[in-house]
Design an enzyme around this catalytic site. Structure first.
Site, PDB file in Angstrom:
ATOM      1  N   ASP A   1       1.165  -0.889  -0.329  1.00 50.95           N
ATOM      2  CA  ASP A   1       0.234  -0.203  -0.106  1.00 50.95           C
ATOM      3  C   ASP A   1       0.623   1.618   0.038  1.00 50.95           C
ATOM      4  O   ASP A   1       0.199   2.167  -0.512  1.00 50.95           O
ATOM      5  CB  ASP A   1      -0.823   0.308   1.167  1.00 50.95           C
ATOM      6  CG  ASP A   1      -2.144  -0.888   1.459  1.00 50.95           C
ATOM      7  OD1 ASP A   1      -2.410  -1.503  -0.047  1.00 50.95           O
ATOM      8  OD2 ASP A   1      -2.648  -1.323   1.897  1.00 50.95           O
TER       9      ASP A   1
ATOM     10  N   HIS B   1      -4.415  -2.592   0.220  1.00 49.01           N
ATOM     11  CA  HIS B   1      -6.278  -2.395   0.959  1.00 49.01           C
ATOM     12  C   HIS B   1      -6.772  -1.359   0.170  1.00 49.01           C
ATOM     13  O   HIS B   1      -6.006  -0.149  -0.186  1.00 49.01           O
ATOM     14  CB  HIS B   1      -5.836  -2.036   1.899  1.00 49.01           C
ATOM     15  CG  HIS B   1      -7.026  -0.866   3.047  1.00 49.01           C
ATOM     16  ND1 HIS B   1      -6.881  -1.646   4.044  1.00 49.01           N
ATOM     17  CD2 HIS B   1      -8.069  -1.275   2.775  1.00 49.01           C
ATOM     18  CE1 HIS B   1      -7.398  -0.355   4.902  1.00 49.01           C
ATOM     19  NE2 HIS B   1      -8.672  -0.562   4.051  1.00 49.01           N
TER      20      HIS B   1
ATOM     21  N   GLU C   1      -7.808  -6.624   1.054  1.00 46.99           N
ATOM     22  CA  GLU C   1      -7.750  -5.771   2.410  1.00 46.99           C
ATOM     23  C   GLU C   1      -8.618  -5.336   1.768  1.00 46.99           C
ATOM     24  O   GLU C   1      -8.987  -4.316   0.911  1.00 46.99           O
ATOM     25  CB  GLU C   1      -6.788  -5.544   3.196  1.00 46.99           C
ATOM     26  CG  GLU C   1      -6.244  -6.338   3.858  1.00 46.99           C
ATOM     27  CD  GLU C   1      -4.474  -5.054   4.280  1.00 46.99           C
ATOM     28  OE1 GLU C   1      -3.654  -6.071   5.215  1.00 46.99           O
ATOM     29  OE2 GLU C   1      -4.909  -3.899   4.611  1.00 46.99           O
TER      30      GLU C   1
ATOM     31  N   HIS D   1       0.697  -6.351  11.906  1.00 50.07           N
ATOM     32  CA  HIS D   1       0.828  -3.994  11.985  1.00 50.07           C
ATOM     33  C   HIS D   1       1.580  -4.072  12.716  1.00 50.07           C
ATOM     34  O   HIS D   1       1.565  -4.946  13.549  1.00 50.07           O
ATOM     35  CB  HIS D   1      -1.366  -4.519  12.508  1.00 50.07           C
ATOM     36  CG  HIS D   1      -1.644  -3.524  11.913  1.00 50.07           C
ATOM     37  ND1 HIS D   1      -0.831  -1.635  12.651  1.00 50.07           N
ATOM     38  CD2 HIS D   1      -2.466  -2.447  11.057  1.00 50.07           C
ATOM     39  CE1 HIS D   1      -1.531  -0.768  12.091  1.00 50.07           C
ATOM     40  NE2 HIS D   1      -2.580  -1.282  11.251  1.00 50.07           N
TER      41      HIS D   1
ATOM     42  N   HIS E   1       4.545  -1.169   5.939  1.00 48.71           N
ATOM     43  CA  HIS E   1       5.136  -0.120   6.785  1.00 48.71           C
ATOM     44  C   HIS E   1       7.096  -0.221   6.920  1.00 48.71           C
ATOM     45  O   HIS E   1       7.358   0.572   6.177  1.00 48.71           O
ATOM     46  CB  HIS E   1       4.553   0.563   7.142  1.00 48.71           C
ATOM     47  CG  HIS E   1       4.580   1.652   7.817  1.00 48.71           C
ATOM     48  ND1 HIS E   1       5.461   2.146   8.808  1.00 48.71           N
ATOM     49  CD2 HIS E   1       4.580   2.741   7.158  1.00 48.71           C
ATOM     50  CE1 HIS E   1       5.568   3.506   8.489  1.00 48.71           C
ATOM     51  NE2 HIS E   1       4.631   3.952   7.611  1.00 48.71           N
TER      52      HIS E   1
END
Ligand code: PXP
Length: 257
Positions: free
Chosen positions: A9, A43, A70, A206, A229
């Protein structure tokens, strides 16, 4: 051995910040797969801040491992999942204005909508997954709604790991201690064992980083880790030198290395 799904993402977010054609999401998926990951995750948010609708068919065409979408539990997203047919969906909560996903989906509290979404998409061959907090009530509800996988949210664990975060949080009520870390780890460990006993595949994700993932990776029976990330941001440092050198060569009129 657990597998790694790379969430790309942030690559889309960098592109969308300037509405450029680069960085190329398809190239990001190719590189991640080339490095040996087992899946690509994206996502599609209601606000389209990351990937765009047209990215899904483009990724579907090139992803050779497994494409996970997602998505929020909405009519719009169910229709998109049916049309684009990712290998798997992972239902997530979405709140307007949030910086990133805040905790797991309340499946127990949104049971009918979650079940309706799985009832529509599972017969089309899309694997039904859901992102939840490490909580037995949510695991039971996910199973009853038709999930075959649960991704347990590691956000609370990852804010107390690594320990250097403690300095930044000092004075706030979230100031983490070794006991906090152990408590969050145990919640994940117990929920993962419970979900596996019930026959669910268990994924984690996450906020996971190079520093805080090893302890979780030692847990038995975790299928997949979903990490984005920290991988994409670290790529800036592990790749910045070459990016500067390549541009320097162009600016200086020398042939590219
Ligand atoms: N799993 C879910 C459900 C997510 O929403 C996210 C963030 O998009 C991730 C995993 C990956 O988290 P991170 O980008 O912090 O690695």
């Amino acid at each position: 051995m657990s597998k790694l799904n790379v969430n790309i993402d942030l690559v889309a977010r960098l592109r969308e910040m300037r509405k450029t054609t680069y960085p190329d999401l398809v190239e990001a998926a190719r590189i991640a797969e080339g490095a040996g990951c087992s899946g690509i995750t994206v996502h599609l948010r209601g606000d389209r801040r990351h990937i765009q609708d047209e990215d899904l068919p483009a990724l579907k065409k090139v992803v050779k491992t497994r494409l996970t979408l997602e998505m929020a539990v909405t009519e719009e997203m169910s229709a998109i999942a049916l049309e684009s047919k990712p290998d798997m969906i992972s239902l997530v909560p979405e709140a307007p204005g949030e910086v990133t996903t805040q905790g797991g989906l309340d499946v127990a509290g949104n049971f009918d909508a979650v079940k309706a979404c799985f009832d529509r998409t599972t017969p089309a061959g899309v694997h039904p997954g859901v992102f939840i907090d490490p909580d037995e009530r949510q695991i039971d509800a996910s199973l009853r709604a038709g999930a075959k996988s649960v991704e347990l949210c590691t956000a609370n664990y990852s804010v107390v790991q690594p320990f250097q975060a403690a300095d930044q949080l000092a004075g706030s009520k979230a100031c983490p201690t070794a006991e906090d870390e152990d408590r969050e780890f145990e919640l994940i460990e117990q929920a993962a064992a419970y979900a596996r006993e019930k026959g669910l595949l268990v994924n984690l994700g996450h906020g996971l980083t190079l520093e805080n993932t090893a302890r979780l990776a030692a847990l038995p029976g975790i299928e997949d880790f979903n990490i984005g990330h920290s991988i994409i941001t670290r790529a800036v440092f592990v790749g910045l030198e070459k990016a500067v050198l390549d541009m320097l060569r162009v600016v200086e009129g020398a042939p590219e290395a």
